[in-house]
Motif scaffolding. Structure first.
Motif, PDB file in Angstrom:
ATOM      1  N   GLY A   1       0.956  -1.186  -0.024  1.00  0.00           N
ATOM      2  CA  GLY A   1       0.094  -0.220   0.038  1.00  0.00           C
ATOM      3  C   GLY A   1       0.828   1.289   0.008  1.00  0.00           C
ATOM      4  O   GLY A   1       1.666   1.589   0.915  1.00  0.00           O
TER       5      GLY A   1
ATOM      6  N   LEU B   1      -6.617   0.386   1.355  1.00  0.00           N
ATOM      7  CA  LEU B   1      -5.569   0.918   0.564  1.00  0.00           C
ATOM      8  C   LEU B   1      -4.346  -0.336   1.102  1.00  0.00           C
ATOM      9  O   LEU B   1      -3.210  -0.125   1.264  1.00  0.00           O
TER      10      LEU B   1
ATOM     11  N   ALA C   1      -2.224  -1.484  -3.529  1.00  0.00           N
ATOM     12  CA  ALA C   1      -3.312  -0.300  -3.770  1.00  0.00           C
ATOM     13  C   ALA C   1      -2.204   1.024  -3.569  1.00  0.00           C
ATOM     14  O   ALA C   1      -1.121   0.992  -2.960  1.00  0.00           O
TER      15      ALA C   1
ATOM     16  N   THR D   1     -10.253   0.061  -0.520  1.00  0.00           N
ATOM     17  CA  THR D   1      -9.359   0.195  -1.728  1.00  0.00           C
ATOM     18  C   THR D   1      -8.321  -0.931  -1.573  1.00  0.00           C
ATOM     19  O   THR D   1      -7.347  -0.743  -0.873  1.00  0.00           O
ATOM     20  N   CYS D   2      -8.482  -1.889  -2.273  1.00  0.00           N
ATOM     21  CA  CYS D   2      -7.724  -3.437  -1.909  1.00  0.00           C
ATOM     22  C   CYS D   2      -7.671  -4.082  -3.077  1.00  0.00           C
ATOM     23  O   CYS D   2      -8.382  -4.104  -4.098  1.00  0.00           O
TER      24      CYS D   2
ATOM     25  N   ALA E   1      -6.094  -1.741  -6.500  1.00  0.00           N
ATOM     26  CA  ALA E   1      -7.081  -0.708  -6.746  1.00  0.00           C
ATOM     27  C   ALA E   1      -6.423   0.672  -6.283  1.00  0.00           C
ATOM     28  O   ALA E   1      -5.503   0.633  -5.567  1.00  0.00           O
TER      29      ALA E   1
ATOM     30  N   ALA F   1      -1.469   0.386  -9.490  1.00  0.00           N
ATOM     31  CA  ALA F   1      -1.607  -0.680  -8.318  1.00  0.00           C
ATOM     32  C   ALA F   1      -1.563  -1.922  -9.140  1.00  0.00           C
ATOM     33  O   ALA F   1      -2.334  -2.204 -10.034  1.00  0.00           O
TER      34      ALA F   1
ATOM     35  N   GLU G   1      -9.059   6.226  -9.381  1.00  0.00           N
ATOM     36  CA  GLU G   1      -9.311   4.843  -9.490  1.00  0.00           C
ATOM     37  C   GLU G   1      -8.689   4.317 -10.538  1.00  0.00           C
ATOM     38  O   GLU G   1      -8.921   3.555 -11.495  1.00  0.00           O
TER      39      GLU G   1
ATOM     40  N   SER H   1      -4.819   0.324 -12.689  1.00  0.00           N
ATOM     41  CA  SER H   1      -4.677  -0.848 -11.776  1.00  0.00           C
ATOM     42  C   SER H   1      -4.735  -2.096 -12.595  1.00  0.00           C
ATOM     43  O   SER H   1      -5.539  -2.227 -13.525  1.00  0.00           O
TER      44      SER H   1
END
Length: 748
Positions: A631, A654, A658, A681-682, A685, A702, A735, A738
């Motif tokens: 993260g 996160l 992330a 947010t994982c 993401a 990410a 966003e 990713s």
């Protein structure tokens, strides 16, 4: 005030990043107040209030704060010209400022056009007294560190290839921007290993693994292994000094010569590099100990601390590695040594030594050297400079002061090392080393227990079930030089208040190495810096940190080669980087249970990198609140990789690959049937990117990759699936961008 200050420096401290970049113009020459102002339609507004005469925390002080409107300067209308004219006057000029408080004040401060005025009387200081290492010169030429051939480097390129052309181009620009971070901040001592990771993120694991010697290097020769580790993490050029071989100790006088050779030889090299006046700087202790409450160099001792900070480059980690290598001597003890006759304790040592001794001699450059017998002895290291003790359950009272070099070699016994103003093996402007060959020992002290500033601190514990208990800036924490703890065997207990267990501050490497044994480690006794109930401040277990506005960080590493371990830590720990620092957690094997509050397990914030590498074991990771397991936040890179094992991950936001605020977060699990429990947010993401978006139009990236095993995910993810973010940029690249991939061969 302190609790709010550190929260500001971590979170709200960077709120302005989307609107103001670079470093304050007030860090120049001439007069200094630590205040930056901006022109607004309403008038001249306070923007930054930094460490200096007003002791600001970047956005506020006890008087002025962001949002305050300046009305008059020395009785004249407050204009930018009047402000610059005031700063052009000599340091020591008295200044009168009339101002109106903003509404609100602080991070989101805005001016008011109406309301009562306040008066401030302040005296300007010399700008040079507040100049740190940032913006002090160009980066040295980039040198690519060695790489570990076994580490894969194709995961990131493969993920980029999955993105659409626009998303891929955005991410490539983002990665290129990381490469320029060190240059933009301008501290020439930024760790080369960090620069390499920013320059070539795909090779992160390869760079880190190449820097860490094999476990056998520590067991074969602990001091050589420690020196190689420090040199590797510092990407030092050139060879370490050659090993000295064996030293025959067949009589008490030979033991004195042995101590003299080790400590005096190291002292002579140290004195070549570090000036006497720098070794005595009063700011060395507050520079490091007071950072647990405040990651800015501020507070009542800040001016002295800044002077100490500027002295740190005289002893970098490469020089400290050479000092460690000097201790690579194999003592060859003769059988007749233990049967030597006792000697009376000299009058000068009668209050400093208890028990039986075989020899004592005062060396002009060091002080008293003592050879202890096989019984239980007590040594006051405020008086005794070096001890070789043959056995017994001994007590070592570490009452040394700043600038005093100390060495203890203990062959056997369950010993107690206790600290005074400095803890056991604590070093300020000096060298402090413990070499313990056997016994279930206790190392107990407050701040600077096996910690250093402008020095070398080392504990080599070769055997035994040991207990380490320490305060702040301890157990392998260093600024300017190195601090290393190497524990070769035993089931140990490790406890620290915070800012401990492998902490690398500016111009330094700090490391805690555990070669074998089932250990229990806990870090963090102070309340959460975010005010979260039930959580704590940690700062350690592989934490690299810089001091905001003042200096880039160093490299902090927590290395555990084997054993079923338990680790519990507070915020910012277990492979975490902060402000141009690099934090590393390396775990070789074992079924481990690890828990951490915010920012851990390969995480980073504010122009830093955090790395966690786990090679084997069925591990359980519990990560609370946010920013874990790859993260990343704010122009940082977070990297997590687990190679084997059926692992369980319980994370909040996160996490698990992330990123947010122009950062890169990567999480890879190569094999095993894993359990993922995540919220927010994982799992590949990205969140918002407001900080620097207006500057360069960059988002974040990410990557989450699970390359094998039948796994259990939250409903939004699944085995044998791939998800990539949309091609369009959206609003502020929110966003974006990713990749989530669970390899198809992992499907049932």
């Amino acid at each position: 005030m302190r609790r709010w200050t550190i929260a500001a420096s971590i979170g709200a401290f960077l709120f302005c990043a989307a609107r103001a970049t670079g470093f304050p113009a007030s860090f120049g020459t001439g007069s200094f107040l630590g205040i930056d102002v901006v022109e607004r339609p309403e008038g001249l507004m306070v923007w930054r209030v930094m460490p200096g005469p007003l002791d600001g925390n970047f956005v506020a002080s006890a008087t002025l704060a962001r949002g305050d409107l300046l009305l008059e300067i020395n009785g004249a209308p407050a204009t930018l010209d009047a402000w610059n004219a005031m700063l052009a006057k000599p340091a020591g000029t008295a200044v009168s400022i009339s101002y109106r408080e903003g509404q609100p004040r602080g991070s989101n401060g805005k001016p008011r056009v109406e309301g009562p005025s306040r008066e401030l009387q302040v005296v300007t200081d010399d700008a040079a007294a507040w100049k740190g290492l940032t913006k002090s010169g160009e980066q040295p030429p980039y040198r690519r560190p060695p790489v570990a051939p076994a580490a894969a480097t194709d995961d990131l390129p493969a993920a980029l290839a999955m993105l659409g052309p626009e998303a891929r181009a955005r991410t490539e620009r983002l990665l290129a921007s990381l490469d320029g971070i060190a240059g933009r901040h301008g501290d020439p001592r930024t760790p080369m290993l960090l620069r390499a990771i920013f320059h070539e993120p795909a090779s992160t694991e390869s760079f880190v693994r190449a820097a860490i010697p094999a476990a056998s290097r520590f067991t074969e020769s602990p001091f050589r292994g420690a020196a190689e580790l420090v040199a590797g993490l510092a990407t030092a050029t050139g060879d370490l000094p050659a090993a000295h071989g064996s030293f025959t100790i067949d009589r008490p006088q030979a033991a004195i010569w042995y101590l003299d050779f080790l400590l005096n030889g190291a002292r002579a090299r140290f004195d070549e590099w570090v000036r006497a006046e720098d070794r005595a700087l009063p700011g060395l202790r507050p520079l490091v100990v007071e950072r647990l409450d405040n990651l800015l160099v501020s507070g009542p001792h800040a001016r002295d601390a800044m002077a100490a900070l500027r002295a740190l480059p005289t002893l970098d980690a490469a020089k400290a590695a050479a000092l460690l290598a000097h201790f690579d001597v194999v003592p060859a003890f003769g059988d007749e040594l233990a049967s030597a006759a006792d000697e009376p304790i000299p009058d000068a040592l009668r209050t400093a030594v208890e028990g039986t001794i075989l020899a004592a001699e005062e060396i002009p450059e060091l002080g008293w050297l003592v050879v202890g017998g096989t019984g239980a002895n007590r040594y006051d290291l405020g008086v005794v400079a070096a001890v070789l003790d043959l056995g017994g359950n001994d007590r070592y009272e570490w009452n040394q002061t700043q600038g005093q070099h100390r060495l203890v070699v203990d062959r056997a016994g369950d010993d107690l090392h206790s600290g005074g103003a400095l803890g056991p093996a604590g070093a300020l402007g000096a060298i402090a080393v413990i070499d313990d060959h056997a016994g279930n020992d206790r190392y107990e002290g407050g701040a600077l227990t096996a910690g250093s500033a402008l020095g070398l601190s080392a504990i080599i514990d070769r055997a035994g079930d040991d207990h380490y208990r320490a305060g702040a800036w301890s157990l392998g924490a260093a600024a300017g030089g190195a601090s290393v703890v190497v524990d070769l065997a035993g089931c140990d207990r490790i406890e620290a208040e915070g800012m401990a267990i492998g902490v690398g501050g500016p111009v330094a490497v700090g490391a805690f190495v555990d070669v074998d044994g089932h250990d229990i480690a806990s870090l963090g006794t102070r309340p959460s810096v975010y005010g979260v109930a039930g959580e704590h401040a940690g700062f350690g277990m592989g934490f690299g940190l810089g001091f905001r506005l003042a200096a880039a960080g160093g490299v902090g590493a927590y290395i555990d080669f084997a054993g079923r371990d338990q680790r519990r830590s507070g915020e910012f720990s277990q492979g975490c980087g902060y402000y141009l620092g690099l934090g590393i957690l390396f775990d070789g094997a074992g079924d481990d249970l690890s828990a951490c509050d915010r920012y851990g397990f390969g995480s980073a914030a504010h122009q830093a990198a955090g790395v966690m590498i786990d090679l084997d074991g069925n591990d359980t990771i519990v990560a609370k609140t946010a920013a874990h397991v790859g993260g990343a936040w704010d122009e940082s890179l977070a990297y997590f990789i687990d190679h084997r094992g059926d692992d369980s991950y319980r994370v909040d936001g996160l996490s698990l690959g992330a990123a947010a605020q122009q950062a890169v977060g990567i999480a890879i699990d190569r094999a095993g049937s894993d359990l993922y429990r995540a919220g927010g947010t994982c799992l590949g993401a990205v969140s918002d990117n407001e900080y620097h978006f207006d500057e360069a139009g960059l988002g974040s990236f990410a990557l989450f990759l699970d390359a094998g095993g039948v796994d259990l995910y939250p409903s939004v993810r699944g085995n044998g699936t791939r998800r990539t973010s949309p091609e369009d940029a959206g609003v502020r690249a929110r966003e974006r961008d990713s990749v989530f991939e669970d390899r198809p061969d992992a499907a049932p």
